[in-house]
Motif scaffolding. Structure first.
Motif, PDB file in Angstrom:
ATOM      1  N   GLU A   1      -7.607   6.407  -3.360  1.00 12.23           N
ATOM      2  CA  GLU A   1      -6.693   6.838  -4.425  1.00 12.23           C
ATOM      3  C   GLU A   1      -5.763   7.942  -3.926  1.00 12.23           C
ATOM      4  OE1 GLU A   1      -7.940   7.982  -8.817  1.00 12.23           O
ATOM      5  OE2 GLU A   1      -9.635   7.247  -7.624  1.00 12.23           O
ATOM      6  N   ILE A   2      -6.368   8.921  -3.228  1.00 11.70           N
ATOM      7  CA  ILE A   2      -5.585  10.047  -2.722  1.00 11.70           C
ATOM      8  C   ILE A   2      -4.534   9.538  -1.744  1.00 11.70           C
ATOM      9  CG2 ILE A   2      -5.679  12.233  -1.477  1.00 11.70           C
ATOM     10  CD1 ILE A   2      -8.616  12.442  -2.387  1.00 11.70           C
ATOM     11  N   ALA A   3      -4.952   8.633  -0.876  1.00  7.41           N
ATOM     12  CA  ALA A   3      -4.041   8.089   0.129  1.00  7.41           C
ATOM     13  C   ALA A   3      -2.849   7.425  -0.555  1.00  7.41           C
ATOM     14  CB  ALA A   3      -4.783   7.081   1.009  1.00  7.41           C
ATOM     15  N   ARG A   4      -3.176   6.649  -1.615  1.00  7.92           N
ATOM     16  CA  ARG A   4      -2.111   5.943  -2.308  1.00  7.92           C
ATOM     17  C   ARG A   4      -1.162   6.935  -2.978  1.00  7.92           C
ATOM     18  NH1 ARG A   4      -4.761   2.966  -6.233  1.00  7.92           N
ATOM     19  NH2 ARG A   4      -6.131   2.189  -4.611  1.00  7.92           N
ATOM     20  N   GLN A   5      -1.777   7.942  -3.610  1.00  5.55           N
ATOM     21  CA  GLN A   5      -0.973   8.894  -4.376  1.00  5.55           C
ATOM     22  C   GLN A   5      -0.075   9.742  -3.481  1.00  5.55           C
ATOM     23  OE1 GLN A   5      -3.440  10.763  -7.270  1.00  5.55           O
ATOM     24  NE2 GLN A   5      -1.814  12.118  -7.968  1.00  5.55           N
ATOM     25  N   LEU A   6      -0.596  10.151  -2.324  1.00  2.00           N
ATOM     26  CA  LEU A   6       0.183  11.021  -1.438  1.00  2.00           C
ATOM     27  C   LEU A   6       0.959  10.217  -0.408  1.00  2.00           C
ATOM     28  CD1 LEU A   6      -2.338  13.938  -0.817  1.00  2.00           C
ATOM     29  CD2 LEU A   6      -0.556  13.777  -2.537  1.00  2.00           C
ATOM     30  N   LYS A   7       0.799   8.882  -0.500  1.00  2.00           N
ATOM     31  CA  LYS A   7       1.487   7.987   0.429  1.00  2.00           C
ATOM     32  C   LYS A   7       1.183   8.330   1.890  1.00  2.00           C
ATOM     33  CE  LYS A   7       5.127   6.596  -2.688  1.00  2.00           C
ATOM     34  NZ  LYS A   7       5.198   7.661  -3.741  1.00  2.00           N
ATOM     35  N   VAL A   8      -0.093   8.527   2.160  1.00  2.00           N
ATOM     36  CA  VAL A   8      -0.512   8.691   3.549  1.00  2.00           C
ATOM     37  C   VAL A   8      -1.622   7.683   3.818  1.00  2.00           C
ATOM     38  CG1 VAL A   8       0.073  11.136   3.720  1.00  2.00           C
ATOM     39  CG2 VAL A   8      -2.183  10.460   2.904  1.00  2.00           C
ATOM     40  N   SER A   9      -2.014   7.587   5.088  1.00  4.05           N
ATOM     41  CA  SER A   9      -3.054   6.605   5.399  1.00  4.05           C
ATOM     42  C   SER A   9      -4.429   7.139   5.008  1.00  4.05           C
ATOM     43  CB  SER A   9      -3.027   6.300   6.890  1.00  4.05           C
ATOM     44  OG  SER A   9      -3.474   7.431   7.594  1.00  4.05           O
ATOM     45  N   LEU A  10      -5.347   6.205   4.852  1.00  8.69           N
ATOM     46  CA  LEU A  10      -6.723   6.570   4.508  1.00  8.69           C
ATOM     47  C   LEU A  10      -7.307   7.460   5.595  1.00  8.69           C
ATOM     48  CD1 LEU A  10      -8.995   6.047   2.470  1.00  8.69           C
ATOM     49  CD2 LEU A  10      -9.701   4.120   3.873  1.00  8.69           C
ATOM     50  N   LYS A  11      -6.987   7.117   6.820  1.00  3.36           N
ATOM     51  CA  LYS A  11      -7.460   7.904   7.973  1.00  3.36           C
ATOM     52  C   LYS A  11      -7.021   9.359   7.845  1.00  3.36           C
ATOM     53  CE  LYS A  11      -9.426   5.763  11.665  1.00  3.36           C
ATOM     54  NZ  LYS A  11      -8.948   4.394  11.964  1.00  3.36           N
ATOM     55  N   ALA A  12      -5.759   9.552   7.466  1.00  4.14           N
ATOM     56  CA  ALA A  12      -5.219  10.907   7.355  1.00  4.14           C
ATOM     57  C   ALA A  12      -5.980  11.693   6.291  1.00  4.14           C
ATOM     58  CB  ALA A  12      -3.735  10.855   7.010  1.00  4.14           C
TER      59      ALA A  12
END
Lengths: 339, 212
Positions: free
Chosen positions: B180-191
């Motif tokens: 969810e965080i990755a999607r919201q901040l538009k970064v990769s899951l890895k990040a």
């Protein structure tokens, strides 16, 4: 030495004290009494500066499950094993929990939808038995259970009652139930318009189901009362128990109401939960037959919470008087006047 | 026997604030020095009801206190609930001298300290379990140390790089899934995972440094 004020403690909690003050605080905290003050401030501080909104209601539900699991199991076990009942008194008082609005709304919406559907399907799916003014009627249900409807009552059951897994009826008004068990042990439920559902485990009870209150008196056997969850936990009743659910958020189970006056050694407990003093008066009237008059409306409206083991009604009134700062005088006819 | 006056729901157990002005003096006399007098009375007749009342009253503030140490909403809530379970199951309420308030705050703090040690401390650090016992009265040093620790944790998190801090808080305090965080901040899951482990790493270092 004592330079520590609540202000300094709050400042400390906010991280704004000097090293010197911190040292003083350390000294000051050596006294247990001061620690109490510190924790008072800490509580206040955490209340005023919450880090997040904890879902107390949900957590409380889990906690209540734990707290009352044992108790309910005991009550159930006892009511199932001991059907003679009359010889024993049970202390089963469940004060009410505050309304959980969200859940209640969901239930309300659901009920609304169901009610909408029922308007059209009612005639098709259900059979009504009704009584008019000064009419008493005994209905024999397909399972041989008897229901005596007192005047102005309405009993509803599914046309398919005979084939349903659960025997369910709906009652408005007053009726005396004598429920027969079936060979396949189908449960029997009575739904009331006001918050409660009665699950019949045993046999004979008297039920008054008005639109704004519900009253059950159990004569024989055992029943479980499933109350709207925003209102209270379900509870099990034993013979002689009386339960009332009214607008004022009050459930009482008075044990062996008919017999209580003949027993001297039993302890009785009254539980008040946000109960206005005027209602306390009504309860006292029911319990003791004593009229209580409160001329001051402001006093009558004041609410109390708490539980109290009583011996006499004077006992209760005197303690209440002490707590709430009113005086009790007794009139000629034994009427108590609170001022 | 026990009764308390109040005029509305909010101040059920704070009779002083809810009472009429004319009652104030008289009610004050009862309340001063022991604001838990009502709850204490309830414990005498019905401990489970007493626990329930304590829970209603202190669960929120305790969670708020706990979260300053563990920096996780779930952990704070679980921890506080756990303290209450033990309080009931082991009948600690019978041993409490002083107020329930200070007992509960101490117990929560001790539990939190243990958790912080477990999570951020050195693996070999001795982990004495203070939560099992009723906490001692004279623990001033520990009280202030704990406050320092929460302050250090707060400071450390405040000084995290902004993105790292944001991800960490979203994960631990808003209970968001990494995805969810990755999607919201538009970064990769890895990040996201990297930010979280970086934040935890920094915290670990800071806590270990404090403990020497």
């Amino acid at each position: 030495m004592n330079l520590i004020t609540k202000d300094i403690i709050y400042k400390y909690l906010a991280g704004g004290t000097t090293v010197i003050q911190k040292r003083q605080l350390e000294e000051w905290l050596l006294l247990p009494a001061n620690q109490e003050t510190f924790y008072e401030c800490l509580e206040e501080w955490e209340r005023r500066h919450p880090q997040f909104t904890a879902d107390t209601d949900r957590a409380l539900q889990d906690y209540q499950k734990k707290l009352y699991a044992q108790k309910e199991a005991n009550v159930l076990a006892r009511s199932l094993s001991d059907d003679t009942g009359a010889g024993k008194q049970e202390e089963t008082y469940y004060p009410l929990s505050p309304a959980r609005r969200g859940r209640f709304m969901k239930i309300a919406v659901l009920l609304l939808i169901l009610a909408g559907a029922a308007v059209y399907k009612d005639q098709l799916l259900y059979k009504h038995y009704t009584t008019g003014e000064k009419e008493i009627r005994t209905v024999l249900l397909p399972d041989n259970s008897k229901v005596t409807l007192l005047e102005n009552a309405d009993l509803k059951l599914a046309r398919l009652f005979r084939w349903k897994k659960e025997r369910t009826v709906w009652l408005k008004g007053q009726a005396i139930f004598n429920v027969q068990s079936t060979r396949d042990h189908r449960p029997f439920f009575v739904n009331t318009p006001f918050k409660a559902q009665i699950q019949v485990l045993g046999t004979e009870f008297d039920l008054y189901a008005a639109s704004d209150s519900t009253r059950v008196f159990l004569n024989e056997g055992s029943i479980r009362v499933n109350i709207d969850s925003s209102f209270s936990r379900p509870f099990i009743m034993k013979p002689g128990d009386l339960a009332k659910m009214g607008k004022k958020n009050l459930v009482q189970i008075k044990n062996n109401q008919f017999y209580w006056q003949f027993r001297t050694q039993v302890s009785h407990t009254l539980v008040f939960d946000k109960t206005p003093l005027s209602d306390v008066g009504l309860i006292m009237k029911e319990q003791f037959g004593k009229t209580i008059h409160i001329p001051d409306t402001a006093l009558a409206a004041r609410r109390i919470s708490g539980s109290y083991k009583w011996t006499t009604e004077k006992d209760i009134l005197n303690t209440l008087a002490l707590m709430m700062g009113f005086t009790v005088t007794y009139g000629e006819n034994g009427q108590a006047v609170l001022k | 026997m026990s009764f308390s006056n109040h005029t509305n729901e909010e101040d059920r157990f704070y009779p002083v604030t809810g009472a009429h002005a004319s009652d104030k003096l008289q009610v004050d006399a009862i309340e001063i020095g022991d604001r838990e007098v009502f709850i204490k009375q309830v414990f005498k007749t019905d401990p489970s009801k007493g626990c329930e009342l304590l829970f209603k009253r202190y669960y929120g503030p305790l969670c708020s206190h706990a979260v300053k140490y563990v920096y996780s909403k779930e952990k704070a809530e679980d921890m506080v609930a756990d303290v209450f379970y033990k309080f009931w199951e082991n009948k600690y309420y019978e041993q409490v001298c002083g107020s329930y308030r200070s007992y509960l705050f101490r117990a929560v703090r001790n539990t939190a300290l243990n958790l912080v040690k477990k999570e951020f401390g050195r693996p070999e650090a001795d982990m004495e379990d203070c939560e099992e016992k009723a906490p001692a009265t004279h623990d001033t040093a520990q009280l202030l140390e704990a406050e320092e620790l929460s302050r250090l944790i707060e400071k450390t998190i405040r000084e995290l790089p902004p993105k790292c801090q944001r991800v960490f808080l979203m994960s631990r305090l808003e209970s968001k899934k990494n995805m969810e965080i990755a999607r919201q901040l538009k970064v990769s899951l890895k990040a996201v995972e990297a930010h979280i482990s970086k934040a935890l790493g920094i915290l670990r270092l800071a806590v270990q440094e404090l403990n020497g």
